[in-house]
Design an enzyme around this catalytic site. Structure first.
Site, mmCIF file in Angstrom:
data_model
loop_
_atom_site.group_PDB
_atom_site.id
_atom_site.type_symbol
_atom_site.label_atom_id
_atom_site.label_comp_id
_atom_site.label_asym_id
_atom_site.label_seq_id
_atom_site.Cartn_x
_atom_site.Cartn_y
_atom_site.Cartn_z
ATOM 1 N N ASP A 1 0.838 -1.194 0.000
ATOM 2 C CA ASP A 1 0.000 0.000 0.000
ATOM 3 C C ASP A 1 0.879 1.252 0.000
ATOM 4 O O ASP A 1 1.972 1.257 0.576
ATOM 5 C CB ASP A 1 -0.905 -0.006 1.235
ATOM 6 C CG ASP A 1 -2.010 1.031 1.150
ATOM 7 O OD1 ASP A 1 -2.366 1.436 0.027
ATOM 8 O OD2 ASP A 1 -2.508 1.444 2.209
ATOM 9 N N ASN B 1 -10.565 -3.048 -6.733
ATOM 10 C CA ASN B 1 -9.877 -2.109 -7.621
ATOM 11 C C ASN B 1 -10.612 -1.948 -8.946
ATOM 12 O O ASN B 1 -10.578 -0.871 -9.556
ATOM 13 C CB ASN B 1 -8.440 -2.572 -7.902
ATOM 14 C CG ASN B 1 -7.521 -2.448 -6.707
ATOM 15 O OD1 ASN B 1 -6.553 -3.188 -6.589
ATOM 16 N ND2 ASN B 1 -7.805 -1.524 -5.803
#
Length: 267
Positions: free
Chosen positions: A34, A82
């Site tokens: 991340d 996503n």
């Protein structure tokens, strides 16, 4: 007696490795990668620049994990969410980046004796990506070292749904669902990760304190290590720092350690 430093580690990595117990390395490390977007934003760059830089971090981490003898490494590369929450242009870029990564990194995987696997709803990925994935998996299939698993179009909740469908299908083909026995072992055998042990350690970069729908069943007893380091800045030394922190933990799996158990029995 200090552990022998594996070949290929740099000075800082070697210093940390010498403080580790090689007999207590995690058998399986999972990483939530991340911070690509924040890394790019801090530099006034487009988000895609962060994704490009993140590929370099993957290479460093895979090489370091392989060199020190970690048996399994799983990287959360692309979540099912996503697809829904990122602009189409960014998703398209990520698919092309993945395809280029697989083509470019197979020689590095060979050099480090790494075998490549995938988890997720892979059939929903673009055909050109599926073809490159299949090629890379086949190319590395005879390697005998670390198993690198990429989580692509992955969601832990979807994984559980797919596992239950798989169990029902298996039962229907084997005498009917009235014979279906559901226990933890059965569920584990039908998960995407049936080829892997459950992770001992999960690392989250960028300082966020959440699992983001990643391996929710498998991480039941994993040690969690969160670092503020953004993924494009994450290197082998950060991986070793996470392992060093892991080795300080007392893993009791809901029980007591030996010394505490002895005190309880005497009291």
């Amino acid at each position: 007696m200090q552990a022998k430093v594996p070949a290929g580690l740099d000075r800082k990595e070697a210093e940390i490795y010498q403080r580790l117990d090689p007999e207590r390395l995690p058998k399986h490390i999972a990483i939530i990668m991340d911070g690509n977007g924040r890394w790019a934003r801090k530099r006034h760059l487009p988000r895609v620049a962060g994704h490009r830089a993140g590929v370099t971090s993957v290479r460093y981490v895979v090489e370091t994990a392989s060199r020190i003898g970690v048996p399994s490494l799983t990287l959360y590369a692309f979540s099912e969410e996503n697809w829904k929450r990122r602009p189409k242009a960014e998703v398209d870029f990520l698919m092309k980046l993945l395809s280029r990564y697989l083509k470019q990194e197979v020689p590095t995987l060979h050099k480090n004796n790494v075998r490549l696997q995938y988890i997720g709803r892979l059939h929903e990925l673009p055909v050109f990506v599926q073809e490159k994935m299949a090629w890379a998996r086949e190319e590395t299939s005879r390697n005998t070292g670390m198993v690198l698993t990429l989580a692509l179009n992955y969601s832990a909740r979807s994984e559980l749904v797919d596992a239950f469908h798989s169990m029902l299908k298996a039962a229907a083909n084997n005498g009917g669902i009235e014979h279906l026995k559901i226990d933890e072992d059965t569920i584990s055998r039908h998960l995407y990760t049936s080829h892997l042990p459950d992770p001992d350690l999960v690392i989250r970069t960028s300082g966020e304190m959440r699992l983001s729908n990643f391996l929710l069943w498998q991480l039941a007893y994993a040690e969690i290590y969160v670092t503020p380091t953004l993924w494009p800045e994450f290197r082998g030394v950060h991986l070793l720092e996470g392992i060093a922190d892991y080795q300080k933990r007392d893993r009791r799996y809901g029980g007591l350690n030996d010394s505490l158990s002895a005190r309880v029995l005497r009291s």
